[in-house]
Design a protein around this motif. Structure first.
Motif, short mmCIF file in Angstrom:
data_model
loop_
_atom_site.label_atom_id
_atom_site.label_comp_id
_atom_site.label_asym_id
_atom_site.label_seq_id
_atom_site.Cartn_x
_atom_site.Cartn_y
_atom_site.Cartn_z
N GLY A 1 -7.27 -18.80 78.97
CA GLY A 1 -7.27 -17.85 77.69
C GLY A 1 -8.25 -18.49 76.75
O GLY A 1 -8.49 -17.95 75.52
N SER B 1 -2.54 -18.76 77.23
CA SER B 1 -1.53 -18.37 78.23
C SER B 1 -1.22 -19.45 79.03
O SER B 1 -2.31 -20.26 79.26
CB SER B 1 -1.93 -16.95 79.12
N TYR C 1 2.54 -18.72 75.73
CA TYR C 1 1.54 -18.20 74.77
C TYR C 1 1.37 -18.70 73.69
O TYR C 1 2.17 -19.36 73.02
CB TYR C 1 1.61 -16.67 74.42
#
Length: 117
Positions: free
Chosen positions: A7, A20, A80
């Motif tokens: 990410g 992530s 996350y």
């Protein structure tokens, strides 16, 4: 425990990115998860962490801008980091981290976040 982060990328100042980190293997032993970041010549620093019970901790520099969360689905654990209002000072390599209840530390490979002004 294996940690696979993804990410990272390039964002403009004021923009957003979401990191992530998928954990696999022995996830029941994980006590907490977190994100650290590091820039050249500096020590790795804690950005945010979350315990499996849900309590969170943030570095002062990211409070109000970053949100850490965890998705605990069957046989998987995904961490996350939602990063909003990004600033050039947030540019760093971000690392996913987890300690186990036995005290073993695991690190994922870093993912680069670059914020342009």
């Amino acid at each position: 425990v294996q940690l696979q982060a993804s990410g990272g990328g390039l964002a403009q100042a004021g923009g957003s990115l979401r990191l992530s980190c998928a954990a696999s293997g022995g996830i029941r032993s994980i006590a907490a998860m977190g994100w650290y970041r590091q820039t050249p010549g500096k020590e790795r620093e804690l950005v945010a962490s979350i315990a499996t019970g849900g309590s969170t901790n943030y570095a002062d520099s990211v409070k109000g801008r970053f949100t850490i969360s965890i998705d605990n689905a069957k046989n998987t654990l995904t961490l996350y980091l939602q990063m909003n209002s990004l600033q050039p000072e947030d540019t760093a390599v971000y690392y996913c981290h987890c300690p186990t209840v036995g005290g073993i530390q695991y690190w994922g490979k870093g993912t680069q976040v670059t914020v342009s002004s």
